[in-house]
Design a protein around this motif. Structure first.
Motif, PDB file in Angstrom:
ATOM      1  N   VAL A  42     -16.566  12.904 -26.385  1.00  0.00           N
ATOM      2  CA  VAL A  42     -15.815  13.722 -27.339  1.00  0.00           C
ATOM      3  C   VAL A  42     -16.254  15.175 -27.199  1.00  0.00           C
ATOM      4  O   VAL A  42     -17.452  15.485 -27.271  1.00  0.00           O
ATOM      5  N   LEU A  43     -15.293  16.062 -26.973  1.00  0.00           N
ATOM      6  CA  LEU A  43     -15.558  17.496 -26.930  1.00  0.00           C
ATOM      7  C   LEU A  43     -15.209  18.082 -28.289  1.00  0.00           C
ATOM      8  O   LEU A  43     -14.074  17.972 -28.744  1.00  0.00           O
ATOM      9  N   SER A  44     -16.164  18.718 -28.923  1.00  0.00           N
ATOM     10  CA  SER A  44     -15.924  19.249 -30.264  1.00  0.00           C
ATOM     11  C   SER A  44     -15.024  20.473 -30.209  1.00  0.00           C
ATOM     12  O   SER A  44     -15.005  21.221 -29.221  1.00  0.00           O
ATOM     13  N   SER A  45     -14.278  20.693 -31.277  1.00  0.00           N
ATOM     14  CA  SER A  45     -13.465  21.903 -31.385  1.00  0.00           C
ATOM     15  C   SER A  45     -14.345  23.143 -31.343  1.00  0.00           C
ATOM     16  O   SER A  45     -13.947  24.179 -30.790  1.00  0.00           O
ATOM     17  N   ASP A  46     -15.539  23.028 -31.908  1.00  0.00           N
ATOM     18  CA  ASP A  46     -16.466  24.159 -31.900  1.00  0.00           C
ATOM     19  C   ASP A  46     -16.802  24.588 -30.477  1.00  0.00           C
ATOM     20  O   ASP A  46     -16.839  25.781 -30.166  1.00  0.00           O
TER      21      ASP A  46
ATOM     22  N   TYR B  14     -11.886  30.891 -20.044  1.00  0.00           N
ATOM     23  CA  TYR B  14     -10.976  29.768 -19.817  1.00  0.00           C
ATOM     24  C   TYR B  14     -11.801  28.491 -19.888  1.00  0.00           C
ATOM     25  O   TYR B  14     -12.969  28.466 -19.461  1.00  0.00           O
ATOM     26  N   ALA B  15     -11.207  27.418 -20.419  1.00  0.00           N
ATOM     27  CA  ALA B  15     -11.854  26.107 -20.442  1.00  0.00           C
ATOM     28  C   ALA B  15     -11.020  25.136 -19.624  1.00  0.00           C
ATOM     29  O   ALA B  15      -9.867  24.843 -19.971  1.00  0.00           O
TER      30      ALA B  15
ATOM     31  N   ASP C  53      -5.625  28.001 -30.640  1.00  0.00           N
ATOM     32  CA  ASP C  53      -6.382  29.248 -30.713  1.00  0.00           C
ATOM     33  C   ASP C  53      -7.504  29.323 -29.681  1.00  0.00           C
ATOM     34  O   ASP C  53      -8.416  30.136 -29.812  1.00  0.00           O
ATOM     35  N   ALA C  54      -7.459  28.488 -28.641  1.00  0.00           N
ATOM     36  CA  ALA C  54      -8.483  28.527 -27.588  1.00  0.00           C
ATOM     37  C   ALA C  54      -7.809  28.348 -26.231  1.00  0.00           C
ATOM     38  O   ALA C  54      -6.939  27.483 -26.081  1.00  0.00           O
TER      39      ALA C  54
ATOM     40  N   PRO D 196      -6.330  38.164 -21.230  1.00  0.00           N
ATOM     41  CA  PRO D 196      -6.295  36.694 -21.331  1.00  0.00           C
ATOM     42  C   PRO D 196      -5.929  36.079 -19.988  1.00  0.00           C
ATOM     43  O   PRO D 196      -5.272  36.711 -19.158  1.00  0.00           O
ATOM     44  N   PRO D 197      -6.353  34.843 -19.748  1.00  0.00           N
ATOM     45  CA  PRO D 197      -6.031  34.205 -18.465  1.00  0.00           C
ATOM     46  C   PRO D 197      -4.526  34.001 -18.300  1.00  0.00           C
ATOM     47  O   PRO D 197      -3.812  33.742 -19.270  1.00  0.00           O
ATOM     48  N   ARG D 198      -4.059  34.156 -17.081  1.00  0.00           N
ATOM     49  CA  ARG D 198      -2.663  33.868 -16.761  1.00  0.00           C
ATOM     50  C   ARG D 198      -2.617  32.490 -16.107  1.00  0.00           C
ATOM     51  O   ARG D 198      -3.302  32.242 -15.105  1.00  0.00           O
TER      52      ARG D 198
END
Length: 405
Positions: free
Chosen positions: A191-195, A203-204, A219-220, A262-264
């Protein structure tokens, strides 16, 4: 600085053999599982397409599940090695993290992707890792930092993970974030937390969900690349096509990043993806066996011959099921590579039967057996689908044999 070009891919699942295991009928791959070959051909396309990009790609991120199993067989190993050799030969950096499928049950077994390190890839397993500065061979990447979170890492291990000021910070992680898709987190999923996703990454690059370009948090700048090929019927595209279908396409994400904007993000779709289609549900409560087959034939209109299809038949009675024309069913099956019909019987079948439980339908016995012996997972679902498909094929073959006698 000149923007950095990154390819984000995930969930390739080399070695996957698929539902019902249809085989390649001719050519150099004759006799091999069709879906295994499909995935390998997608990887061949991937390598060639990355090299064709202009401006050139600087970095390829593989966000887990490069392999379908932690002990991949030779064909899968060869395909992965060819991809890395091709990319590194062109001077493209490659970072790979382990996903839940290619994480071994025992740490002592080691990552199945570890050998790719000898070919120039950077393989991260077991713990979080930072790649940056002089880790890179390319001077263009000296201001890029990769914060890698493989599948085996828990929240405690990434608690202190933070972007570094003045750098291009990329989070590379494999796990589930409960977002907009109706997909439950089950036991064994990371599980990856929203935090974690909201810590200010440039970028993720995420892996584990197979829906292409899914953004779990509005929002991320965090995205799932999805899988090149739809692997299970749970990922089937609706047919006829529907707007906003999360499984309508597969491919790679081409991400352009720099320090100030921001990333494209661009989709480079895989054009030869095999159609895996869900033909919807048929309510059989008031239909005869003949009418059900009429509706199945209607649903099959326009389906590509190379497709894998599934359809649900709901609330069918055992009497109607037994009245089906097996030869007509076989002709319907022959319209595509594989058609899986999920027969769902009315509840009143059980109340009307005085037979002991051991005399239940083979399909029900198989579902119960898998549920008892296999944890809820993609592999468990595959076993159920595989068993039901074989039972259906055996029933049709037997009926055809009896018809010919």
């Amino acid at each position: 600085m000149t923007p950095i070009r990154i390819v984000h891919i995930a969930d390739i699942h080399l070695g996957f053999t698929g539902q019902g295991q249809p085989l390649v009928e001719d050519g150099p791959h004759a006799g091999r599982p069709l879906r295994e070959v499909d995935v390998e051909q997608a990887v061949t396309w991937l390598g060639s397409t990355i090299l064709e990009q202009d401006p050139p790609v600087d970095l390829v991120l593989i966000a887990g599940d490069l392999f379908h199993r932690a002990n991949p067989l030779p064909h899968a190993i060869a395909a992965a090695a060819q991809l890395i050799v091709k990319l590194r030969g062109a001077g493209i950096e490659v970072v790979i993290i382990d996903g839940n499928h290619d994480t071994p049950r025992r740490v002592t077994h080691g990552s199945p992707a570890k050998f790719l390190g000898a070919l120039g890839a950077r393989v991260i397993s077991e713990t979080t890792s930072r790649i940056g500065d002089h880790d890179w061979n390319s001077p263009r990447l000296r201001n890029v930092v990769i914060h890698a979170v493989p599948s085996s890492v828990d929240a405690e291990q990434y608690r202190e993970l933070m972007p570094e000021p003045g750098r291009i910070n990329i989070l590379l992680a494999h796990g589930r974030q409960q977002g907009t898709l109706d997909s439950a987190i089950t036991r064994g999923d990371t599980v990856l937390s929203s935090d974690l996703l909201r810590r200010g990454w440039t970028y993720a690059a995420l892996g584990d969900w197979h829906a292409h370009r899914h953004q779990p948090l509005a929002d991320a700048p965090a995205y799932y690349a999805g899988s090149l090929e739809a692997l299970t019927f749970g990922e089937a595209q609706a047919f006829p096509p529907q707007e906003s279908d999360p499984y309508a396409q597969g491919g790679m994400l081409l991400v352009t990043v720099d320090l100030h904007t921001p990333p494209r993000i661009e989709t480079v779709a895989y054009p030869d993806r095999r159609p895996v289609l869900h033909l919807g549900s048929i309510d059989a409560r008031h239909l005869s066996a003949h009418e059900i087959l009429d509706e199945l034939e209607r649903r099959m209109e326009g389906v590509p011959a190379n497709a894998l299809c599934t359809v649900d038949v709901q609330s069918i009675s055992s009497d109607v099921y037994g009245a089906h024309d097996p030869l007509r069913i076989r002709s319907i099956h022959a319209r595509c590579v594989l058609l899986y019909i999920d027969w769902n019987f009315r509840d009143d079948r059980m109340s009307q039967s005085d037979e002991p439980a051991v005399q239940s339908r083979l399909e029900d016995q198989w579902r119960a057996y898998v549920a008892e012996h296999v944890e809820a997972s993609e592999d468990g679902n595959w076993l159920i689908e595989r068993g039901l498909a074989l039972l259906e094929q055996a029933r049709i073959s037997r009926a055809a044999h009896d018809e010919g006698e």
